[in-house]
Structure formats: C-alpha cells, structure tokens
Design a protein around this motif. Structure first.
Motif, PDB file in Angstrom:
ATOM      1  N   SER A 137       0.904  -1.299  -0.086  1.00 57.02           N
ATOM      2  CA  SER A 137       0.202  -0.164  -0.051  1.00 57.02           C
ATOM      3  C   SER A 137       0.962   1.106   0.097  1.00 57.02           C
ATOM      4  O   SER A 137       0.842   2.256   1.083  1.00 57.02           O
ATOM      5  CB  SER A 137      -0.876  -0.043   1.251  1.00 57.02           C
ATOM      6  N   PRO A 138       1.582   1.449  -1.169  1.00 54.92           N
ATOM      7  CA  PRO A 138       2.378   2.815  -1.226  1.00 54.92           C
ATOM      8  C   PRO A 138       1.409   3.981  -1.162  1.00 54.92           C
ATOM      9  O   PRO A 138       0.393   4.125  -1.162  1.00 54.92           O
ATOM     10  CB  PRO A 138       2.902   2.762  -2.591  1.00 54.92           C
ATOM     11  N   ASP A 139       2.022   5.045  -0.538  1.00 52.41           N
ATOM     12  CA  ASP A 139       1.447   6.406  -0.269  1.00 52.41           C
ATOM     13  C   ASP A 139       0.859   7.012  -1.614  1.00 52.41           C
ATOM     14  O   ASP A 139      -0.031   7.690  -1.429  1.00 52.41           O
ATOM     15  CB  ASP A 139       2.246   7.238   0.645  1.00 52.41           C
ATOM     16  N   ILE A 140       1.711   6.905  -2.603  1.00 54.12           N
ATOM     17  CA  ILE A 140       1.478   7.541  -3.827  1.00 54.12           C
ATOM     18  C   ILE A 140       1.747   6.365  -4.610  1.00 54.12           C
ATOM     19  O   ILE A 140       2.885   5.983  -4.729  1.00 54.12           O
ATOM     20  CB  ILE A 140       2.180   8.722  -3.930  1.00 54.12           C
ATOM     21  N   VAL A 141       0.926   6.088  -5.715  1.00 56.30           N
ATOM     22  CA  VAL A 141       0.922   5.339  -6.847  1.00 56.30           C
ATOM     23  C   VAL A 141       0.804   5.887  -8.206  1.00 56.30           C
ATOM     24  O   VAL A 141      -0.472   6.426  -8.471  1.00 56.30           O
ATOM     25  CB  VAL A 141       0.010   4.013  -6.774  1.00 56.30           C
ATOM     26  N   SER A 142       1.628   5.942  -9.099  1.00 57.34           N
ATOM     27  CA  SER A 142       1.588   6.502 -10.320  1.00 57.34           C
ATOM     28  C   SER A 142       0.985   5.123 -11.377  1.00 57.34           C
ATOM     29  O   SER A 142       1.776   4.297 -11.359  1.00 57.34           O
ATOM     30  CB  SER A 142       2.506   7.087 -11.034  1.00 57.34           C
ATOM     31  N   LEU A 143      -0.157   5.262 -11.803  1.00 60.25           N
ATOM     32  CA  LEU A 143      -0.680   4.163 -12.853  1.00 60.25           C
ATOM     33  C   LEU A 143      -0.427   4.450 -14.028  1.00 60.25           C
ATOM     34  O   LEU A 143      -1.118   5.861 -14.390  1.00 60.25           O
ATOM     35  CB  LEU A 143      -2.093   3.853 -12.356  1.00 60.25           C
ATOM     36  N   GLU A 144      -0.136   3.722 -14.788  1.00 60.69           N
ATOM     37  CA  GLU A 144      -0.075   3.907 -16.299  1.00 60.69           C
ATOM     38  C   GLU A 144      -0.886   2.969 -17.013  1.00 60.69           C
ATOM     39  O   GLU A 144      -1.331   1.759 -16.730  1.00 60.69           O
ATOM     40  CB  GLU A 144       1.316   3.753 -16.782  1.00 60.69           C
ATOM     41  N   GLU A 145      -1.402   3.677 -18.163  1.00 62.57           N
ATOM     42  CA  GLU A 145      -2.437   2.734 -18.947  1.00 62.57           C
ATOM     43  C   GLU A 145      -3.730   2.137 -18.438  1.00 62.57           C
ATOM     44  O   GLU A 145      -4.255   1.312 -18.303  1.00 62.57           O
ATOM     45  CB  GLU A 145      -1.807   1.192 -19.672  1.00 62.57           C
ATOM     46  N   LYS A 202       0.784  12.209 -22.390  1.00 66.43           N
ATOM     47  CA  LYS A 202       1.432  13.726 -21.864  1.00 66.43           C
ATOM     48  C   LYS A 202       1.637  13.524 -20.389  1.00 66.43           C
ATOM     49  O   LYS A 202       0.926  13.077 -19.579  1.00 66.43           O
ATOM     50  CB  LYS A 202       0.462  14.767 -22.106  1.00 66.43           C
ATOM     51  N   PRO A 203       2.852  13.901 -19.834  1.00 65.50           N
ATOM     52  CA  PRO A 203       3.050  13.773 -18.592  1.00 65.50           C
ATOM     53  C   PRO A 203       2.202  14.439 -17.674  1.00 65.50           C
ATOM     54  O   PRO A 203       1.545  15.681 -17.775  1.00 65.50           O
ATOM     55  CB  PRO A 203       4.584  14.303 -18.315  1.00 65.50           C
ATOM     56  N   LEU A 204       1.811  14.053 -16.404  1.00 64.36           N
ATOM     57  CA  LEU A 204       1.060  14.445 -15.216  1.00 64.36           C
ATOM     58  C   LEU A 204       1.714  14.820 -14.040  1.00 64.36           C
ATOM     59  O   LEU A 204       2.378  14.232 -13.625  1.00 64.36           O
ATOM     60  CB  LEU A 204      -0.264  13.405 -15.171  1.00 64.36           C
ATOM     61  N   VAL A 226       5.831  15.499  -7.859  1.00 69.77           N
ATOM     62  CA  VAL A 226       5.603  13.936  -8.770  1.00 69.77           C
ATOM     63  C   VAL A 226       5.182  14.330 -10.134  1.00 69.77           C
ATOM     64  O   VAL A 226       4.206  14.887 -10.448  1.00 69.77           O
ATOM     65  CB  VAL A 226       4.743  12.804  -8.069  1.00 69.77           C
ATOM     66  N   ILE A 227       5.791  13.548 -11.037  1.00 65.47           N
ATOM     67  CA  ILE A 227       5.544  13.691 -12.475  1.00 65.47           C
ATOM     68  C   ILE A 227       5.484  12.205 -13.004  1.00 65.47           C
ATOM     69  O   ILE A 227       6.624  11.461 -13.000  1.00 65.47           O
ATOM     70  CB  ILE A 227       6.646  14.376 -13.304  1.00 65.47           C
ATOM     71  N   ALA A 228       4.211  11.889 -13.514  1.00 64.52           N
ATOM     72  CA  ALA A 228       3.816  10.408 -13.994  1.00 64.52           C
ATOM     73  C   ALA A 228       4.153  10.503 -15.336  1.00 64.52           C
ATOM     74  O   ALA A 228       3.566  11.378 -16.143  1.00 64.52           O
ATOM     75  CB  ALA A 228       2.466  10.299 -13.612  1.00 64.52           C
ATOM     76  N   ASN A 229       4.742   9.589 -16.077  1.00 60.40           N
ATOM     77  CA  ASN A 229       5.219   9.684 -17.534  1.00 60.40           C
ATOM     78  C   ASN A 229       4.751   8.267 -18.105  1.00 60.40           C
ATOM     79  O   ASN A 229       4.945   7.124 -17.285  1.00 60.40           O
ATOM     80  CB  ASN A 229       6.879   9.639 -17.573  1.00 60.40           C
ATOM     81  N   HIS A 230       4.543   8.219 -19.130  1.00 60.75           N
ATOM     82  CA  HIS A 230       4.429   7.135 -20.277  1.00 60.75           C
ATOM     83  C   HIS A 230       4.809   7.534 -21.639  1.00 60.75           C
ATOM     84  O   HIS A 230       4.097   7.887 -22.398  1.00 60.75           O
ATOM     85  CB  HIS A 230       2.825   6.652 -20.372  1.00 60.75           C
ATOM     86  N   PHE A 231       6.299   7.388 -21.641  1.00 56.21           N
ATOM     87  CA  PHE A 231       6.793   7.764 -23.227  1.00 56.21           C
ATOM     88  C   PHE A 231       6.687   6.849 -23.935  1.00 56.21           C
ATOM     89  O   PHE A 231       5.848   5.915 -24.066  1.00 56.21           O
ATOM     90  CB  PHE A 231       8.441   7.711 -22.834  1.00 56.21           C
ATOM     91  N   ASN A 232       6.721   7.496 -25.367  1.00 64.21           N
ATOM     92  CA  ASN A 232       6.511   6.870 -26.648  1.00 64.21           C
ATOM     93  C   ASN A 232       7.149   5.133 -26.639  1.00 64.21           C
ATOM     94  O   ASN A 232       8.319   4.949 -25.961  1.00 64.21           O
ATOM     95  CB  ASN A 232       7.383   7.619 -27.609  1.00 64.21           C
ATOM     96  N   SER A 233       6.373   4.312 -27.166  1.00 64.36           N
ATOM     97  CA  SER A 233       6.883   3.017 -27.129  1.00 64.36           C
ATOM     98  C   SER A 233       7.824   2.668 -28.229  1.00 64.36           C
ATOM     99  O   SER A 233       8.456   3.458 -28.983  1.00 64.36           O
ATOM    100  CB  SER A 233       5.616   1.962 -27.399  1.00 64.36           C
ATOM    101  N   LYS A 234       8.608   1.378 -27.994  1.00 64.78           N
ATOM    102  CA  LYS A 234       9.511   1.068 -29.035  1.00 64.78           C
ATOM    103  C   LYS A 234       8.994   0.480 -30.481  1.00 64.78           C
ATOM    104  O   LYS A 234       9.739  -0.145 -31.025  1.00 64.78           O
ATOM    105  CB  LYS A 234      10.398  -0.147 -28.298  1.00 64.78           C
ATOM    106  N   GLY A 235       7.971   0.562 -30.487  1.00 65.71           N
ATOM    107  CA  GLY A 235       7.223  -0.070 -31.815  1.00 65.71           C
ATOM    108  C   GLY A 235       7.967   0.737 -32.955  1.00 65.71           C
ATOM    109  O   GLY A 235       8.134   2.007 -33.242  1.00 65.71           O
ATOM    110  N   ASP A 259      12.166  18.422  -3.477  1.00 67.83           N
ATOM    111  CA  ASP A 259      12.024  16.879  -3.815  1.00 67.83           C
ATOM    112  C   ASP A 259      11.175  16.830  -4.986  1.00 67.83           C
ATOM    113  O   ASP A 259      10.066  17.312  -5.143  1.00 67.83           O
ATOM    114  CB  ASP A 259      11.454  16.217  -2.627  1.00 67.83           C
ATOM    115  N   VAL A 260      11.834  16.310  -6.103  1.00 61.91           N
ATOM    116  CA  VAL A 260      11.064  15.865  -7.358  1.00 61.91           C
ATOM    117  C   VAL A 260      11.435  14.435  -7.782  1.00 61.91           C
ATOM    118  O   VAL A 260      12.386  13.970  -7.568  1.00 61.91           O
ATOM    119  CB  VAL A 260      11.678  16.821  -8.411  1.00 61.91           C
ATOM    120  N   ILE A 261      10.019  13.937  -8.272  1.00 62.60           N
ATOM    121  CA  ILE A 261      10.165  12.409  -8.542  1.00 62.60           C
ATOM    122  C   ILE A 261       9.552  12.449  -9.964  1.00 62.60           C
ATOM    123  O   ILE A 261       8.520  12.996 -10.228  1.00 62.60           O
ATOM    124  CB  ILE A 261       9.506  11.470  -7.566  1.00 62.60           C
TER     125      ILE A 261
END
Length: 608
Positions: free
Chosen positions: A334-342, A451-453, A466-475, A517-519
């Motif tokens: 149960s982390p305090d903050i969870v960045s979920l992608e997809e 786009k980063p959140l 906190v900056i949540a990312n999901h960068f361009n895929s390797k496709g 403090d930046v993540i």
C-alpha cells in the motif's frame, strides 16, 4: 491448433511469397538444376540461387508444419559438406497441408525464394525457402539426420558483425563466420534439425504458446533465473525462442527459472516475432524452479513510499481488478502514492468518444479497499479523444492514487488536456501553476503519445513534486536479430524529445527551489543505460534510482529472453543525496506465465 504468433507468421508468409516487396531476388549462377541444399543456402544470408528454379534437390524431412497458412516442411541433406557456414536444411513452402512425413526421403524441384518475415520494412533477415515445389517421395521411414547440438560451447560470445556501411548496415552479403558471431552461427543452422538440452527458461510461456530459453546458464544470470540485458554492446547470445510443431495443449506452461530437462529438438526457423526459433517436434520435460512473486517492505512511519505500476490497458470490463488490488495492497504494501499507467477510459477500446475514466479508477480503488488496503483518492486529467496513442478508443492515461491518511494533494484549478502546467514561486518555494497539470501538451513531442501528469503532494509538511510519465513505445524499432547491425532504434527520436521536455520542467522547479524534492516516474519505455535516460537525467537534475540496485537486479520487464528496464523512478539531488532511500523492483508479473500486466511495479521509499 497453431499458436497465434504462428498464425500471424503464416499469413505473412503467404503475402511475402506473392509480393516482390518482401522477397529478395538475385541473379543465380548457371547449372541451377544440379544443386544440393548447402549450395542453395550458400555462405551468406542470401541464397546465390534466389529467384531461380532448382531441380531434384534431395533431403530427408525433419519437420512438418500443418497449421495456419505457412504450411510446409523442413528437409535436410544427410550428407553435409565440410563448410560450417553452409546450412544443410531448408524450408519447403507448400501453401497447403504437406503430403509428406518426417523420415521421408525426397527430391524437390521449385523456386528458391528469400522470404522476409513481416516484409522488408521491418529490417528482418530473410529465410531461404523453396516455393511452388514439385515433390517426389523416394522412400519413407528413414533416420532423420542427427540434430546439431546448440550449447554454451557452440554459440560464440560475440553477437553479430558490424553491417556493411555500403549496404546501409546490412549483414546480408557478408560471409558467415559461425565460429565468431552468434547470429552467423544461428544462420548457418537455418532450417536444420537442432537440439538444446536442459535449457533454463528465461521468458515465461506467453499467450501465443512460445517461451525463451538460454543455452548459456551463466550469461548475465539474475538471482531469479532470468538473463539481464545490461548494454547495447553486450548482447545475450544464448537466448533462443521455442515453439512447437505439436498440439498447443501439450506445450509447457513455464515461468522464468524453470528448466526444460532432457532434449528439445526440431528445425531452426526464423520468424518476425523473435528471430531464430527452435520449432520443436520433441520438447523436454518441464521442471519447475518454484518461482514466487515478491513482496516489498512496508514503509516506515516517517518514510514516503512512491510507486509506479503499468496496469496494461485496464478498463472496467477486465477481470484483473482483484489481482491488481491484491498486488498493490500485499506485494507493494500500500504505497502512499501510486502512479498508474495505462488506465483506459470507462468503456475501454470502444471508440465512441468516451474519455472519462472514473468508473475504471473507482473500481480499482474499491477492489483495493476490499483487499484490505486504504481508501485511495485519485487525480488525473482526461485526454483529448484518441490523441494519446495506445489502443484506439482506449484513451490510456496516467493516474495518481494517494492515501489521504498519509499524504495530501495540493489542488490548483485549471489543469486540462491542452493547458500547460508551469512553475511559480510561492513564499520563496517552488509551486505548480496547475495541480494536476500536463507538461507542454501541445508540443509535437507528445504527438500520439501520453502527456506527463504533474502533481504537488505534501507529506509531513514537506512538498514533493511527482511527474507521472508514459513515454513513446519502442514500436517500429528493428529487432535484435535484424539484418541491420546494429539495429536502428527509430523510436528513440521521440523519446529523446519527451525526455528533454520533462528534464526542462524539472530544471524549472530546481531553479526556483534548489532543494525541492522531485520524482519523475513511470513507463519510460527505455533502458536505464539508454540515451533517453541520459537526456532525462540531464546535468544531474534527475537520477534513475534503479541504478542503486546491483546490475543483476535491474529489470522491470521480460522480452525475448532479456530481463530489462522499461519502468523507472528518477529522483532529484535532494532525495539522492539524502542516502536514506530504498528502491525495489517488485517482480510480480514479468517472469510469470499468468501475469496480470507485462510490467513489474517499482517502489521508492525515502524521508522527505
């Protein structure tokens, strides 16, 4: 019943045989009517007889493929020549179910073709085939040529020669040096009967009835049985894909670290979905290593636990909510903050303009509570419909979950899909103009990509960005077994642009408040040693915390026998210098055949 990947490959085979765009045609020498298989295969990757008719080529059938559209058989000359560079086996493409059996001695006349799985635009190597065959069975019940043993001793440690610069980096025309390079070695066995023994599984059985083994048990081994991918310049040469010529029901259901004991034997193929593949007509017995899912430590009272987790296109119709909830509560503690992608929108891939994801997120939060976890709150920004890539209609996005009993979220109104978040000074400290907000969403770097959140959190009176990312895929990148060496990684261009924008945003925060403090975390879709990571880290604005782990533990994803890093948590100097952080890659998915996501989550614990 064939595997899905075999069916995909089969369909491509038919297209390639009928399309000049996927077939390499060369001028052949004279007397093409009196050749042996090793003459057809030649000493390079392209047959000297490509595009030409050959007559009465002899061989014994070693394997028959009766499924899908890629029907045909492999045959091998039982009387090899003395040249180790020339393969003695070849695939005969029949298009319909072959009327031959293993052990049949044949003569075959037909056209030599160089088929490129997936088409020439993929950069894949070509497979030498005989097409439009006229087949004569001479006798049946013959002994199959003995399988060539592929082992740690036989596979060279060097991966591939550098491609010919005059041919855009292609290795196709280079003479094969099977004692020097692993890819040359495998190519010299293309179409032949080969064998591996007591091979350890390094990628679990997937939904397409495939797995990967290594014939080099000590090559970059991690403590859980995988093979770690740690450098572009140090490829894992012992990896080999395993498929089956038999029933998929009998295919072993394996996890990483398991072993196929005894021998696994069959023709060596090359396909679009992994390159060199042993298509087995005999598979070893599966011995389980008993791999178990990991559990991280619980954060202490004064520690902030921040996690990233790609939940793989989660939408309300999925059956994995309870499993994801259990993973977050029990395996991630149960982390305090969870960045979920997809996280997908409320009707998943239905492409009707829906962009809200409230149902998806609420269903996950409720499942977490039912699993004994906290009642998380959440923040996200709905994307513009079909503007962020991923599955059409799915509208994937990043979402912040946070435990309001441990951490608070600083809301600043105005954040939407198209408005850029900025950095301002508030009472001498950095603050976001929008929270949550998106970083430069109109920039071309984010075209068809997430786009980063960015969000502003407070833990025990200390602000954490906190900056949540999901960068361009390797496709679109060329595969490791491509004819171009080193392979082109075209997708990097966009990721480098994205990394530069995120780094610039972090720099704005640190220029405003040096000790902030930046993540920056999420699915970066690139390795910790990649140029993408270097651009993201910049001049020390960020540092990928997975590098705090031993190299043998740096992986979050398992692909084609390589345990590798795609998900990262990067931290600012104030966190790194504190030296009181702990980082954990929690292996609950990537190594298992019954994974609920293809990514492992990551957790960072530190004292702000």
């Amino acid at each position: 019943m064939p595997s899905k990947s075999s069916a995909r490959l089969a369909a491509l085979t038919v297209a390639a045989v009928c399309s000049a765009a996927s077939t390499v045609v060369l001028t052949s020498p004279a007397h093409a009517d009196s050749v042996r298989i090793h003459d057809i295969q030649g000493t390079t990757r392209i047959s000297p007889y490509a595009g030409q008719q050959v007559t009465d080529v002899t061989g014994i059938v070693t394997g028959v493929r009766t499924y899908g559209s890629s029907k045909g058989f492999w045959m091998q000359d039982p009387n090899p020549d003395a040249d180790p560079a020339t393969s003695e086996g070849v695939f005969v493409f029949t298009s319909s179910t072959p009327k031959v059996a293993v052990g049949d001695a044949l003569t075959v006349s037909g056209t030599v073709s160089e088929y490129v799985p997936g088409g020439t635009s993929t950069g894949n190597q070509a497979v030498t085939e005989i097409t439009k065959p006229v087949i004569t069975v001479v006798s049946s019940g013959n002994a199959v040529p003995a399988a060539t043993v592929v082992s740690a001793r036989s596979v060279p440690s060097a991966y591939a020669p550098a491609g010919d610069t005059a041919a855009n980096g292609s290795v196709n025309a280079l003479p094969l040096r099977p004692s020097r390079y692993a890819l040359d070695y495998y190519e010299s066995l293309e179409g032949m009967n080969v064998q591996v023994a007591d091979a350890r599984v390094v990628t679990a059985t997937d939904p397409y009835t495939e797995l990967w083994v290594t014939v080099k048990p000590y090559e970059n081994r991690d403590r859980r049985g995988g093979t770690v991918y740690g450098s572009y310049d140090s490829q894992n040469t012992g990896r080999l894909q395993i498929q089956s010529l038999g029933s998929t029901a009998a295919f072993p259901v394996a996890n990483v670290g398991d072993t196929l004991t005894g021998t696994t034997t069959g023709p060596l193929d090359y396909n679009q979905f992994g390159g060199y593949t042993l298509v087995a007509n005999q598979i070893g017995t599966l011995k389980s290593a008993g791999l178990e899912r990991e559990t991280t430590e619980k954060q202490k009272r004064g520690e902030l636990a921040v996690a990233t987790y790609n939940v793989e296109n989660l939408d309300p119709a999925d059956a994995t909510f309870e499993e994801h909830a259990a993973a977050i509560v029990h395996n991630l503690q149960s982390p305090d903050i969870v960045s979920l992608e997809e996280i997908q929108d409320d009707n998943g891939a239905t492409n009707d303009g829906t962009v809200a994801a409230d149902r998806t997120v609420t269903k996950l939060i409720d499942a977490i509570v039912a699993a004994g976890g906290p009642k998380y709150a959440y923040r996200s920004i709905d994307p513009v419909n079909n503007a962020d890539g991923g599955e059409p209609g799915g509208n994937i996005r990043q979402v912040f979950l946070f435990n309001p009993e441990r951490v608070s979220f600083t809301d600043r109104a105005g954040g939407d899909a198209t408005t850029a978040v900025g950095v301002t000074r508030d009472h001498g400290k950095a603050a976001l103009t929008l929270s949550p907000g998106r970083i430069d969403p109109a920039n071309a770097a984010w075209t068809s990509s997430r786009k980063p959140l960015a969000g502003e959190f407070v833990f025990r009176g200390r602000t954490v960005f906190v900056i949540a990312n999901h960068f361009n895929s390797k496709g679109g990148d060329q595969g490791l077994t491509a004819q171009y060496q080193p392979p082109a990684r075209s997708s990097e261009t966009q990721r480098h642009q994205q990394a530069a924008l995120v780094n610039g945003f972090v720099k704005d925060i640190l220029d405003t408040q040096k000790n902030a403090d930046v993540i920056a975390l999420g699915d970066i879709n690139d390795f910790e040693f990649s140029d993408t990571a270097k651009v993201l880290e910049g001049d020390g604005e960020l540092w990928s915390a997975i590098k705090s782990l031993p190299k043998s533990e740096r992986y979050t994803y398992d692909y084609q026998g390589n345990s590798q890093v795609l998900d990262q948590i990067l931290v600012s100097p104030s966190i790194r210098r504190g030296c009181d952080f702990e980082y954990d890659s929690v292996h609950i998915n990537s190594e298992f055949h019954d994974q609920i996501s293809d990514h492992d989550p990551q957790v960072l614990r530190f004292q702000p």
